[in-house]
Design an enzyme around this catalytic site. Structure first.
Site, short mmCIF file in Angstrom:
data_model
loop_
_atom_site.label_atom_id
_atom_site.label_comp_id
_atom_site.label_asym_id
_atom_site.label_seq_id
_atom_site.Cartn_x
_atom_site.Cartn_y
_atom_site.Cartn_z
CE LYS A 29 -3.97 -1.96 2.44
NZ LYS A 29 -4.93 -1.81 1.33
NE ARG B 178 -10.24 -9.88 -3.25
CZ ARG B 178 -10.42 -8.95 -4.17
NH1 ARG B 178 -10.57 -9.28 -5.44
NH2 ARG B 178 -10.47 -7.68 -3.83
N1 BES Z 1 -8.26 -3.81 3.53
C1 BES Z 1 -8.30 -3.37 2.19
C2 BES Z 1 -9.56 -2.60 1.84
C3 BES Z 1 -9.76 -1.28 2.55
C4 BES Z 1 -9.44 -0.11 1.92
C5 BES Z 1 -10.34 -1.23 3.79
C6 BES Z 1 -9.65 1.10 2.56
C7 BES Z 1 -10.55 -0.03 4.43
C8 BES Z 1 -10.22 1.13 3.81
C9 BES Z 1 -8.23 -4.58 1.23
O1 BES Z 1 -7.53 -5.67 1.69
C10 BES Z 1 -7.57 -4.09 -0.02
O2 BES Z 1 -6.44 -3.73 0.05
N2 BES Z 1 -8.30 -4.09 -1.12
C11 BES Z 1 -7.79 -3.68 -2.37
C12 BES Z 1 -8.15 -4.73 -3.37
C13 BES Z 1 -7.44 -4.57 -4.68
C14 BES Z 1 -5.98 -4.81 -4.51
C15 BES Z 1 -8.01 -5.57 -5.66
C16 BES Z 1 -8.43 -2.36 -2.74
O3 BES Z 1 -9.63 -2.20 -2.51
O4 BES Z 1 -7.73 -1.49 -3.22
ZN ZN Z 2 -5.46 -5.59 1.27
#
Ligand code: BES
Ligand code: ZN
Ligand code: ZN
Length: 504
Positions: free
Chosen positions: A278, A352
């Protein structure tokens, strides 16, 4: 903790604060004149001139001068037009009352119930909403400053000024309190930093909860997950020094373990994104990536308190998502507990994976209905904002009962479509059965749809709470931070399903 609750009237009520609802047609309230006379202040004039506000959710506090009164302060809560007052507005208005009570370090209150009940919201419902609102509204986030705020100011006494039956009022108030305290517990879990709330600690919390309410509990550690072949949660955990946990709580209400509703929560205690790391700002707040797990635990607490006649299982997959020489990588192919293989395209799409193993396990443990809850995607925030939970389902009827519960608790949920074309994209891989990241277009659907690949024909609802689980700023029912979203809705659903069953 026990609160002393009793029936009183204006002249005998002894309390730090008397809470009074004021609307734009106040004269209709029974005993209004008696109230005005007793306090001997120009209350009606203050209302007329706007010094006491009647707009919905406005708060006015006045000190009490009268020598005969035994309350120190009156908090007026604006209700707008009484005819237009909804349960949601009443709950939120009392959220603001709760914040005011906390400011004044209130330990005793008198609730003039007649002043905030309406034709549509009878006294027995009004006290539930008031208690729920006040308890949620007065919640504060525990901090770790050297002069900590942990010492809580708690309400010790609640008196009711009402014509209704005291037992009914007390019972209603207690239901509201039970609901709100469970929400607050969930909030506290969400607000805990990742270094203090590891998967091991989360499992310990679940065991304590199980002991408190006599749930059957099972905690699977890393070695057991390996033995069982839970390759998806293990892949996410691979880069971590912390052990993963698969947590299962069972609440058995009937002789047979049948007709079981399963709640399945994402319990990622910190999400770095893994090698698909991230951004600097994207990392902040990822301690809250276990909001789904917190919702399951909060709902189980309410179920443990109220003991509805419905079997419920809670399953939580918990790990953090870290980077190290051992961590899983894009291009890896993993084998899930179900046997299906997955091509990893993005290590940040970890929720997921954890849930794939968790829902499959919940089914094996007897869940006949499934609701998974997860802070799963940024996509749901793009689609719906921070105030709506996104949903997918494979069963209209189940989803409708769920929506009725969500309507009752005032938690907004919006369904998105999951089409055959979406499924095709989830199943597209040269090397495996599925891929974990089909693209960034409409990706809330891909996230939830991936989990759907593991539920089969079981009626299922997926709830993406990435937007709603953590509040960016304070709101009527709580402070900035973990919201405890869905705790109340899940528990309400179980209560309503149990009532339905009892009719047949
Ligand atoms: N935990 C995150 C989603 C999230 C984002 C929760 C902001 C709370 C606030 C999740 O694991 C994630 O990183 N999702 C990605 C998925 C993508 C890589 C397909 C996303 O939503 O960017
Ligand atoms: Zn994630
Ligand atoms: Zn995540």
């Amino acid at each position: 903790m026990l609160i002393n609750k009793e029936l009183q009237n204006f002249n005998s009520a002894t309390a730090d604060v008397l809470v009074v609802g004021v609307s734009k047609n106040q004269n209709n309230v029974a005993n209004w004149q008696q109230f005005v006379d007793f306090f001997g202040s120009p209350i009606e004039q203050w209302i007329k001139e706007g010094d006491i506000q009647t707009d919905a959710k406005s708060i006015t506090k006045i000190p009490v001068f009268s020598t005969q009164a035994k309350v120190k302060r009156i908090v007026f809560v604006g209700l707008g037009y009484r005819k237009m007052l909804t349960p949601d507005i009443l709950r939120e208005a009392f959220g603001l009352v709760g914040k005011t009570l906390r400011q004044h370090k209130t330990s005793s209150i008198a609730l003039w119930v007649d002043s905030f009940e309406t034709e549509e919201i009878p006294a027995s419902d009004a006290v539930i909403l008031a208690a729920e609102g006040m308890e949620m509204g007065s919640y504060t986030v525990e901090n770790y400053k050297t002069t900590s705020n942990v010492a809580e100011i708690t309400l010790e006494q609640v008196s009711f000024i009402s014509n209704a039956d005291i037992d009914e009022l007390v019972a209603g108030y207690e239901v509201g309190e039970i609901y709100a305290r469970a929400v607050n517990e969930a909030r506290t879990l969400i607000n805990k930093p990742g270094n203090l709330l590891t998967s091991t600690k989360l499992a310990e919390y679940a065991v304590e909860l199980a002991n408190e309410y006599n749930f059957e509990v099972e905690i699977l550690d890393k070695a057991q997950l390996e033995e069982l072949g839970m390759g998806a949660i293990l892949a996410v955990n691979k880069g971590s020094k912390e052990e993963p946990r698969m947590i299962t709580l069972k609440y058995q209400a009937t002789d047979q373990w049948e007709d079981v509703v399963g709640f399945v929560g994402k319990g990622v205690t910190f999400d770095t994104g893994g090698y698909s790391i991230k951004s600097k700002s994207g990392l902040v707040g990822m301690k809250g990536d276990m909001g789904g797990a917190a919702a399951v635990l909060g709902a189980m607490r309410i179920i443990g308190e109220l003991r509805p006649n419905k079997n419920v299982i809670g399953v939580i997959g918990s790990t953090d998502n870290m980077i190290s020489g051992d961590a899983f990588k894009p291009d890896d192919v993993i084998t899930t507990y179900s046997g299906k293989t997955v091509e990893i395209l993005n290590t940040d799409a970890e929720g997921r994976l954890v849930l794939a193993d968790a829902v499959f396990y919940a089914k094996q443990q007897g869940a006949n209905y499934l609701i998974d809850l997860a802070t799963l995607t940024g996509g749901v925030i793009t689609a719906l904002g921070y105030d709506k939970t996104g949903a997918l389902t494979n069963n209209k009827e189940f989803f409708e009962s769920f929506l009725e519960a969500a309507d009752e608790t005032g938690e907004f949920v919006w369904q998105l479509p999951l089409t055959e074309n979406d499924k095709k994209r989830i199943r597209k891989s040269d090397v495996a059965d599925l891929n974990n990241s089909p693209g960034s277009d409409g990706h809330m659907i891909f996230g939830g749809g991936f989990i759907g690949e593991f539920v089969g024909d079981t009626p299922w609802i997926h709830l993406d709470i990435a937007g709603t689980s953590d509040a960016m700023s304070a709101y009527d029912l709580g402070p900035k931070g973990g919201t405890g979203v869905m705790v109340r809705t899940l528990a309400t659903l179980i209560e309503r399903l149990a009532e339905e069953d009892s009719k047949h």
